[in-house]
Design a protein around this motif. Structure first.
Motif, mmCIF file in Angstrom:
data_model
loop_
_atom_site.group_PDB
_atom_site.id
_atom_site.type_symbol
_atom_site.label_atom_id
_atom_site.label_comp_id
_atom_site.label_asym_id
_atom_site.label_seq_id
_atom_site.Cartn_x
_atom_site.Cartn_y
_atom_site.Cartn_z
ATOM 1 N N ASP A 59 0.829 -1.215 0.000
ATOM 2 C CA ASP A 59 0.000 0.000 0.000
ATOM 3 C C ASP A 59 0.857 1.256 0.000
ATOM 4 O OD1 ASP A 59 -2.235 -1.587 0.014
ATOM 5 O OD2 ASP A 59 -2.596 -1.405 2.178
ATOM 6 N N THR A 62 2.441 1.678 -3.524
ATOM 7 C CA THR A 62 1.408 2.091 -4.476
ATOM 8 C C THR A 62 1.056 3.559 -4.286
ATOM 9 O OG1 THR A 62 0.487 -0.155 -4.485
ATOM 10 C CG2 THR A 62 -0.921 1.613 -5.289
ATOM 11 N N ARG A 66 1.652 6.624 -7.062
ATOM 12 C CA ARG A 66 0.542 7.446 -7.536
ATOM 13 C C ARG A 66 0.793 8.920 -7.263
ATOM 14 N NH1 ARG A 66 -4.590 3.623 -5.671
ATOM 15 N NH2 ARG A 66 -4.344 2.085 -7.348
ATOM 16 N N GLU A 74 -1.942 -2.405 -8.601
ATOM 17 C CA GLU A 74 -1.786 -2.926 -7.243
ATOM 18 C C GLU A 74 -1.356 -4.391 -7.262
ATOM 19 O OE1 GLU A 74 -5.069 -2.279 -4.710
ATOM 20 O OE2 GLU A 74 -5.154 -0.111 -5.034
ATOM 21 N N VAL A 77 2.439 -4.626 -7.718
ATOM 22 C CA VAL A 77 3.160 -4.241 -6.511
ATOM 23 C C VAL A 77 3.018 -5.313 -5.437
ATOM 24 C CG1 VAL A 77 3.347 -2.527 -4.684
ATOM 25 C CG2 VAL A 77 2.893 -1.794 -7.029
#
Length: 302
Positions: A59, A62, A66, A74, A77
């Motif tokens: 998370d 990601t 972004r 996702e 990753v």
């Protein structure tokens, strides 16, 4: 008066027993780096812990991608993080816990008066995954910043409560270890009925350990799930970590609980056996005396 003082001494000794156990657990398993890492290292192979770290690091990466306008998938990753977990997680997990323990001790030893939360700094895992993505052809990974994603384990409110008792428990552990058995021993010797006092001490010890077990269960099943915030580890991982960290405490209270009940049971059985033996001996002696009484010559007509 003597009976009351004896009961108070035994009760105080039993009440100090779980506090003594917690003090030694705090010193040897929580505050000591070697004891802490010894408990945490095996969790590198636990699926709940692996999934928690994988999700948190994925998370974070990601989000960073972004922020730089890279539409990272996702799934890509997460797969990269999962591969890194399989390859190097054991080494990274040990380093993560070493940093976490250092932070834990620093927070509890701070004199600022401002409580701070305690969590896992996942930077070692983040850096490994960042390099893997870059070597795997994801050019945007080279633009990922060095950061320290943190997964909170204990909120600041819990740390503030621990801060007041952590150092005192460690400094007083040997005093508690001597005071608890001394009070129980003094109470037993002062009692008029020492067998009853020993039985009470055994039951009291077992009861105090049972109370500690209930408190730990409430902490595990009620407080920890409610204290886990959105930025922290999943509840399942937190409970696994709690169980590993408190293994010494649970084993210790089970041993003392068993010893308390065993002492009470042995003394109870031994006392009842002695009472029956004394009653049987008294009855045998009474019959022996009756058989030795001289006969009455007048009643026999002599």
């Amino acid at each position: 008066m003597r009976k009351m003082i004896s009961s108070i001494l035994i009760a105080l000794g039993c009440l100090l027993a779980p506090l003594t156990l917690v003090a030694f657990w705090t010193a040897n398993e929580v505050a000591d780096p070697g004891g802490y890492l010894r408990n945490m290292a095996p969790l590198a192979r636990h699926p709940d812990v692996r999934d928690a770290v994988t999700g948190r690091v994925a998370d974070e990466i990601t989000l960073r991608l972004r922020e730089r306008g890279v539409a990272a998938e996702e799934g890509l990753v997460h797969n990269a993080v999962g591969d890194q977990v399989d390859d190097d997680f054991v080494t990274a997990w040990v380093e993560i816990n070493r940093l976490a323990h250092r932070r834990f001790v620093a927070v509890l030893s701070a004199d600022s008066g401002i409580p701070s939360s305690i969590g896992y700094d996942l930077a070692p895992m983040y850096e490994l995954v960042r390099h893997r993505l870059r070597s795997g052809g994801l050019e945007a990974a080279s633009r990922l910043p060095r950061t320290h994603p943190v997964a909170e384990v204990l909120p600041a409110s819990a740390v503030a409560k621990m801060d007041h008792i952590h150092d005192r428990l460690i400094s007083l552990r040997w005093v508690l270890a001597g005071t608890s058995p001394a009070l129980i021993t003094a109470g037993v010797f002062l009692a008029r009925d020492r067998c009853t006092a020993l039985i009470g001490a055994g039951i009291g010890m077992a009861g105090s350990m049972f109370t500690l077990a209930i408190a730990m269960s409430a902490l595990r099943n009620i407080y920890l799930p409610d204290s886990t915030g959105p930025g922290g580890l999943p509840v399942a991982a937190v409970l696994v970590i709690f169980d590993a960290l408190t293994a010494f405490l649970r084993n210790g209270l089970r041993v003392l609980f068993t010893l308390g009940l065993l002492m009470a049971g042995v003394v109870f059985v031994a006392r009842n056996g002695l009472i029956r033996y004394q009653a049987a001996a008294a009855m045998f002696e009474s019959r022996a005396h009756q058989s030795e009484d001289p006969t009455n010559d007048v009643a026999d007509g002599r």
